[in-house]
Design an enzyme around this catalytic site. Structure first.
Site: not given
Ligand code: NAD
Length: 474
Positions: A224-225, A228-229, A246, A379
């Site tokens: 994810g982002s 959040a990571g 990731e 990004e």
């Molecule tokens: P996001 O981080 O908001 O959400 C991703 C997932 O994490 C969702 O299931 C969400 O519900 C969960 N989440 C969000 N905040 C959380 C927290 N504090 N604790 C636990 N879980 C949480 O991201 P998004 O907007 O859904 O996806 C887009 C982002 O993901 C982009 O920044 C993109 O670069 C990244 N991404 C990375 C990869 C990779 O392999 N590196 C692949 C796809 C997307």
């Protein structure tokens, strides 16, 4: 609402959730809600984790042989492949990725389950080293948190190695793409994977946070982002819970002065703005020698002009909407910042005039961009590319590396050896030469703010394994 209500998948079946709060699932092409999912609460997360812990028991999943688990992964790949039309149809409505591009998500998932099943044939779970026996044990219950842009593939990158090593899992899909997670859970059951090995809880970030915090979860696998990571890494750090991350990217295509621009044009959409730019490895910075600037901008404009934007369910469409209203507004904010900071819009920079519904945005090319501008640093996760001029090869490498991210990247040159010299110097987890496509048997992941750890390949199994050394007395 015309889809089945999806609740929890726990102990091998769909069950009603405890949570009363529900989230709408919105079709990004029509802006219409067509289903809803529970926003899983404490009681829901407790139930799915308990189910996974029970299934993990010595007499349960961790007690099965690697060979048996590998056979089940092969069957899961077969069932998913059989059910892929259903998954694709549902996914188009959930994330708006065109039907012509959707198979990549399922194929990557199927390929990943098969890859780890095959790896099981040669994986030694115990190794004798003199009078010591090194045992490779499952790390335990894994919390898998996935995004919406490649929901099956990105879940499989975590679940396949976790299952091979004998872990059980709770999957928390993104709220936008939760419905197909239930098809995966059904497929796992059909493949003979015992109840409780794969559980699903839906919800947004609050539900994800409950999973991260849960003491019954031994490891987190997250895509994810970066924002959040970071939050997840902080919590895992405090709990000393292993975590694989990731995250985001701001990757660069480096066009060397001997590049074949026909090759670049032919692959520009796939490399720079796949899935409307909603792929973490999108090469949204294009670095060009000054003398090729105009030709590269023309190549990008011409490649983007040929895209067919519209209904993602149509086989003619090559670019669908972005996933959500918030994502569209985010893109508009970045494009406004680009204009404000002095970049020039060479193409796009607005919503398509002929589409009055749906979260569509024109593929956009900015030039006259400096690497310090907001659009070159952050990004965007949309179909927006920045063309940045460089003086010489040294400058190109310095610009590519002047980023907080390091996930993907591509080097274009007629001379593969020359491209390789540059590729070695880019601070990134992965890099392509004259194109970019991920190999399932090679480690994938990022450096800097793009993540921690690696998925795929034999390296992707390690995060799900705990080593125990047993010393026999001489
Ligand atoms: P996001 O981080 O908001 O959400 C991703 C997932 O994490 C969702 O299931 C969400 O519900 C969960 N989440 C969000 N905040 C959380 C927290 N504090 N604790 C636990 N879980 C949480 O991201 P998004 O907007 O859904 O996806 C887009 C982002 O993901 C982009 O920044 C993109 O670069 C990244 N991404 C990375 C990869 C990779 O392999 N590196 C692949 C796809 C997307």
């Amino acid at each position: 609402m015309d889809a089945d209500l999806a609740d929890l998948f726990v102990d091998g079946r769909r069950q009603p959730a405890h949570a009363a709060d529900r989230l709408a699932v919105i079709d990004p092409a029509s802006e219409q809600a067509f289903a809803e999912i529970p926003a899983g609460d404490v009681a829901d997360v407790d139930r799915v984790v308990a189910s996974a812990r029970t299934a993990l028991a010595d007499a349960g999943w961790r007690g099965t042989s690697v060979g048996d688990r590998a056979a089940m992964l092969h069957r899961l790949a077969d069932v998913l492949e059989k059910r892929s039309p259903e998954i694709i149809e549902l996914s188009v409505r959930q994330n708006g990725i065109p039907v012509v591009s959707q198979p990549a998500n399922v194929q990557a998932a199927v390929g990943t389950y098969r890859y780890y099943a095959d790896l099981g044939a040669t994986w030694e779970v115990e190794e004798r080293r003199g009078s010591t026996l090194v045992c490779k044990e499952p790390i335990g219950v894994v919390g898998v948190i996935a995004p919406w842009n490649g929901p099956q593939a990105l879940a499989a990158w975590k679940l396949a190695p976790a299952f091979l090593s004998g872990c059980t899992a709770v999957l928390k899909p993104a709220p936008e793409t939760s419905l197909d997670a239930f098809l995966l859970a059904d497929a796992a059951l059909e493949a003979g994977i015992p109840p409780g090995v794969l559980n699903v809880v839906t919800g947004g970030s609050a539900t994800g946070a409950l999973l991260v915090d849960h003491p019954g979860v031994d490891k987190i696998g997250f895509t994810g982002s970066s924002a959040a990571g970071r939050l997840i890494a902080e919590k895992c750090g405090a709990a000393l819970k292993p975590v694989t991350l990731e995250l985001g990217g701001k990757s660069a295509s480096i066009i060397l002065d001997d590049a074949d621009l026909d090759v670049f044009e032919a692959t520009a959409v796939r490399v720079c703005i796949p899935n409307s730019g909603q792929v973490c490895t999108s090469n949204t910075r294009v670095l060009v020698p000054s003398r090729l600037h105009d030709d590269v901008v023309a190549a990008l404009v011409s490649a983007f002009d040929r895209m067919v934007i519209g209904d993602p369910a149509s086989a003619e469409t090559t670019m669908g909407p972005v996933v959500a209203q918030r994502q569209l507004e985010r893109i508009e904010g970045f494009v406004a910042a680009g204009r404000h900071e002095g970049a020039r819009v060479a193409r796009g920079g607005r919503r398509p005039a002929d589409l009055d519904r749906g979260f569509f945005y024109e593929p956009t090319v900015f030039d006259h961009v400096s690497n310090e501008m907001t659009i070159a640093r952050e990004e965007i996760f949309g179909p927006v590319v920045s063309v940045i001029e460089y003086a010489d090869e040294e400058d190109a490498v310095a610009l590519a590396n002047a980023s907080e991210y390091g996930l993907g990247g591509t080097v274009f040159s007629r001379d593969p050896d020359r491209a390789m010299v540059v590729a070695r110097r880019v601070e990134t987890g992965t890099v392509g030469i004259n194109g970019y496509s991920i190999a399932l048997d090679a480690p994938f992941g990022g450096v800097k703010s793009s993540g921690l750890g690696r998925e795929l390949g034999p390296e992707g199994l390690q995060p799900y394994v705990q080593h125990k050394s047993v010393y026999y007395a001489p």
